[in-house]
Design a protein around this motif. Sequence first.
Motif, PDB file in Angstrom:
ATOM      1  N   UNK A 251       0.845  -1.201   0.000  1.00 54.57           N
ATOM      2  CA  UNK A 251       0.000   0.000   0.000  1.00 54.57           C
ATOM      3  C   UNK A 251       0.879   1.249   0.000  1.00 54.57           C
ATOM      4  N   UNK A 252       0.576   2.220  -0.878  1.00 62.01           N
ATOM      5  CA  UNK A 252       1.236   3.534  -0.857  1.00 62.01           C
ATOM      6  C   UNK A 252       0.583   4.373   0.223  1.00 62.01           C
ATOM      7  N   UNK A 253       1.397   5.085   0.976  1.00 56.75           N
ATOM      8  CA  UNK A 253       0.857   5.985   1.984  1.00 56.75           C
ATOM      9  C   UNK A 253       1.572   7.332   1.847  1.00 56.75           C
ATOM     10  N   UNK A 254       0.920   8.408   2.307  1.00 59.34           N
ATOM     11  CA  UNK A 254       1.391   9.772   2.037  1.00 59.34           C
ATOM     12  C   UNK A 254       1.621  10.505   3.353  1.00 59.34           C
ATOM     13  N   UNK A 255       2.668  11.332   3.399  1.00 58.67           N
ATOM     14  CA  UNK A 255       2.957  12.068   4.636  1.00 58.67           C
ATOM     15  C   UNK A 255       3.344  13.510   4.304  1.00 58.67           C
ATOM     16  N   UNK A 256       3.081  14.393   5.262  1.00 60.26           N
ATOM     17  CA  UNK A 256       3.419  15.811   5.091  1.00 60.26           C
ATOM     18  C   UNK A 256       3.927  16.351   6.427  1.00 60.26           C
ATOM     19  N   UNK A 293       3.684  16.361  11.854  1.00 57.70           N
ATOM     20  CA  UNK A 293       3.771  15.404  10.736  1.00 57.70           C
ATOM     21  C   UNK A 293       2.442  14.663  10.659  1.00 57.70           C
ATOM     22  N   UNK A 294       1.872  14.663   9.460  1.00 56.91           N
ATOM     23  CA  UNK A 294       0.555  14.045   9.256  1.00 56.91           C
ATOM     24  C   UNK A 294       0.660  13.023   8.137  1.00 56.91           C
ATOM     25  N   UNK A 295      -0.002  11.886   8.278  1.00 54.28           N
ATOM     26  CA  UNK A 295       0.040  10.894   7.208  1.00 54.28           C
ATOM     27  C   UNK A 295      -1.307  10.225   7.007  1.00 54.28           C
ATOM     28  N   UNK A 296      -1.430   9.546   5.871  1.00 57.22           N
ATOM     29  CA  UNK A 296      -2.672   8.816   5.585  1.00 57.22           C
ATOM     30  C   UNK A 296      -2.952   8.773   4.093  1.00 57.22           C
ATOM     31  N   UNK A 297      -4.249   8.690   3.733  1.00 60.49           N
ATOM     32  CA  UNK A 297      -4.695   8.671   2.330  1.00 60.49           C
ATOM     33  C   UNK A 297      -4.126   7.470   1.561  1.00 60.49           C
ATOM     34  N   UNK A 298      -3.909   6.359   2.251  1.00 57.83           N
ATOM     35  CA  UNK A 298      -3.305   5.164   1.632  1.00 57.83           C
ATOM     36  C   UNK A 298      -4.186   4.594   0.515  1.00 57.83           C
ATOM     37  N   UNK A 299      -3.534   3.958  -0.427  1.00 56.90           N
ATOM     38  CA  UNK A 299      -4.251   3.151  -1.423  1.00 56.90           C
ATOM     39  C   UNK A 299      -3.359   1.995  -1.813  1.00 56.90           C
ATOM     40  N   UNK A 306      -2.933   9.981  -8.134  1.00 55.64           N
ATOM     41  CA  UNK A 306      -3.580  11.270  -7.860  1.00 55.64           C
ATOM     42  C   UNK A 306      -3.023  11.866  -6.572  1.00 55.64           C
ATOM     43  N   UNK A 307      -1.684  11.863  -6.457  1.00 51.68           N
ATOM     44  CA  UNK A 307      -1.052  12.284  -5.201  1.00 51.68           C
ATOM     45  C   UNK A 307      -1.442  13.711  -4.822  1.00 51.68           C
ATOM     46  N   UNK A 308      -1.582  14.602  -5.815  1.00 49.27           N
ATOM     47  CA  UNK A 308      -1.921  16.001  -5.475  1.00 49.27           C
ATOM     48  C   UNK A 308      -3.245  16.051  -4.714  1.00 49.27           C
ATOM     49  N   UNK A 309      -4.217  15.263  -5.167  1.00 42.77           N
ATOM     50  CA  UNK A 309      -5.524  15.249  -4.484  1.00 42.77           C
ATOM     51  C   UNK A 309      -5.369  14.701  -3.065  1.00 42.77           C
ATOM     52  N   UNK A 310      -4.529  13.704  -2.935  1.00 45.61           N
ATOM     53  CA  UNK A 310      -4.348  13.096  -1.599  1.00 45.61           C
ATOM     54  C   UNK A 310      -3.641  14.072  -0.653  1.00 45.61           C
ATOM     55  N   UNK A 469       3.411  -3.118 -14.633  1.00 51.30           N
ATOM     56  CA  UNK A 469       3.703  -1.977 -13.755  1.00 51.30           C
ATOM     57  C   UNK A 469       2.811  -0.775 -14.090  1.00 51.30           C
ATOM     58  N   UNK A 470       2.697   0.143 -13.128  1.00 52.37           N
ATOM     59  CA  UNK A 470       1.862   1.344 -13.299  1.00 52.37           C
ATOM     60  C   UNK A 470       2.703   2.593 -13.030  1.00 52.37           C
ATOM     61  N   UNK A 471       2.392   3.687 -13.737  1.00 52.76           N
ATOM     62  CA  UNK A 471       3.150   4.930 -13.596  1.00 52.76           C
ATOM     63  C   UNK A 471       2.774   5.647 -12.292  1.00 52.76           C
ATOM     64  N   UNK A 472       3.808   6.167 -11.604  1.00 55.39           N
ATOM     65  CA  UNK A 472       3.599   6.958 -10.399  1.00 55.39           C
ATOM     66  C   UNK A 472       4.210   8.340 -10.683  1.00 55.39           C
ATOM     67  N   UNK A 473       3.340   9.321 -10.978  1.00 52.39           N
ATOM     68  CA  UNK A 473       3.871  10.615 -11.424  1.00 52.39           C
ATOM     69  C   UNK A 473       4.463  11.418 -10.271  1.00 52.39           C
ATOM     70  N   UNK A 474       4.044  11.138  -9.031  1.00 54.38           N
ATOM     71  CA  UNK A 474       4.631  11.855  -7.897  1.00 54.38           C
ATOM     72  C   UNK A 474       6.109  11.468  -7.751  1.00 54.38           C
TER      73      UNK A 474
END
Length: 506
Positions: A251-256, A293-299, A306-310, A469-474
């Motif tokens: 699973x990809x997960x996002x942090x800021x 530090x905040x994380x989440x929005x996993x898929x 759609x990393x920008x939306x996440x 494989x799939x493209x990950x633009x981020x």
Amino acid sequence: MNASDERTVSLWSDVDVVPDAVPLGRNEDFDAVVVGSGIAGMSIAYELAAAGQKVAVLDRGRIGGGMTARTTAHLASVCDDYFSELIGLRGEELARLYFQSHSAAIDRIEAIQTAERISCDFRRLDGFLFLASEKAAADLRRELEAGRKIGIAVEEVSGLPLARHADTPALRYPDQATFHPLKYLRGLATGIRARGGTLYSDTIVDKVEETDGGVRVGTNSGLTVTARWAIVATNSPINDRVALHTKQAPYRTYAMAFEIARGIVPDGLYWDTEDPYHYVRLHPGDDESDFLIVGGEDHKTGTADDADDRFAALTSWSRRLVPDLGAETHRWSGQVMETIDYAGFIGRNPGNERLFVVTGDSGEGMTHGVVASLLISEVILGGNSAWRELYEPSRKTVSAVGNYLAENATMIKNFAEYVAPGEIESVDRLRPGEGAIVREGMTKIAAFRGDDGTLYRRSATCTHVGCHVHWNSLERCWDCPCHGSHFAVDGTVLNAPAVSPLTEID
Ligand SMILES: Cc1cc2nc3c(=O)[nH]c(=O)nc-3n(C[C@H](O)[C@H](O)[C@H](O)COP(=O)(O)OP(=O)(O)OC[C@H]3O[C@@H](n4cnc5c(N)ncnc54)[C@H](O)[C@@H]3O)c2cc1C
Ligand code: FES
């Protein structure tokens, strides 16, 4: 290269864990060889070196440049998939051992950073699981009961220091912790070297096999390391094609990270009951401010681009809860491996005696890696560990068959993509910085055009077991949805389990 060569960088990445590490330069022999230099590999190497073993760690890229450099480093003894679920799948006794083993991991990190004088911002603090919506109120109550059943000093509280959450019910878990992950790894590296251990960077392991009374680890340069024991700690195991990989999913997960004036949010670990959940912690900044530090929005890996939306969703969630939040300083993504029965896989690789594996980290990979260091060193040095059954890699959890079928549907769906058309008609459509799948006859091509116009054409077939494989633009890389490999635009592997690059297409 490894995940440190993906495009985003985390809050931790200015720390180079072992800047003077070099590649393996000749055939070597050790007592134990560890493949992978994340929290798992380095912690295992530390325990074995501390017990007098001659140890080597090999990593395909920068030391500590894998997912450990992309973590948010909550050091939690609480199962992030819920103890109530774990009890349902594995029973009360194993759930109790889960809590005990992750608590022991936090204790061990605390003891090591004290003994080795590692300045890594380690602190003990409370963890708070809070209600995201009224819908989950029953889940929270069930979790409270489950925690008490297995002996955790969990209590129900309210008054969270988050906007509009003064009355939100939450569970408080004492004795959790946090730290700076790469400063800690740097200290472990010093401790390993001080005990005669050797750390090799930029060394791609392409074969791990058991021999008569030992192990042989092969590298793509043709050099080998022999040893009495080998431990594969590559996050997603490179030595396995099917047995373990069908029981977990990437699973990809996002942090800021954001600036925040000190004191607005008290130091603590916070996570909510959303699925996927949001996770929040602080990290000390300069004299007056900290980082939130905040994380989440996993898929599931490779199923969204759609990393920008996440990141936008994470930002608005954070600003709703902390209206005085300062400027964003970092955004990054990474990957975790979720197992079908909510505990990781740590122990002897199925069918082997001298080859060990650690995988299935979930969102608790930091403590999980340290649990692995305690379990594996105990088994190697003393023959057994009280946690063996819980983390046994060869286990089949019949009650988790629903999760097994759901996660493995990805692979079936993925292979069907080979007969689908390309995402664009021709590589000529690619603008600088863009990647897409193109069909040319029977061949699917993973195509990318660099900012300078250079065109990269690689096979879209993952070199692990052949998924698409799939493209990950981020991150500007190719992600494999099946078992978590990532590839650079020129085909180089960035993340296991693949070891060979995507094939170049003329
Ligand atoms: C955004 C994010 C937030 C997270 N938050 C938390 C959290 O708050 N708490 C928590 O406990 N966990 C968290 N996790 C999970 C945790 O960070 C990871 O599970 C953990 O860091 C994994 O450590 P590891 O040692 O297993 O793998 P890694 O750190 O990935 O190390 C594996 C190493 O193996 C090397 N390797 C791979 N293939 C080869 C090869 N063929 N030859 C040689 N070397 C190879 C890689 O280069 C890499 O350095 C988070 C993860 C992410 C991405
Ligand atoms: S990671 Fe296994 S097929 Fe790609």
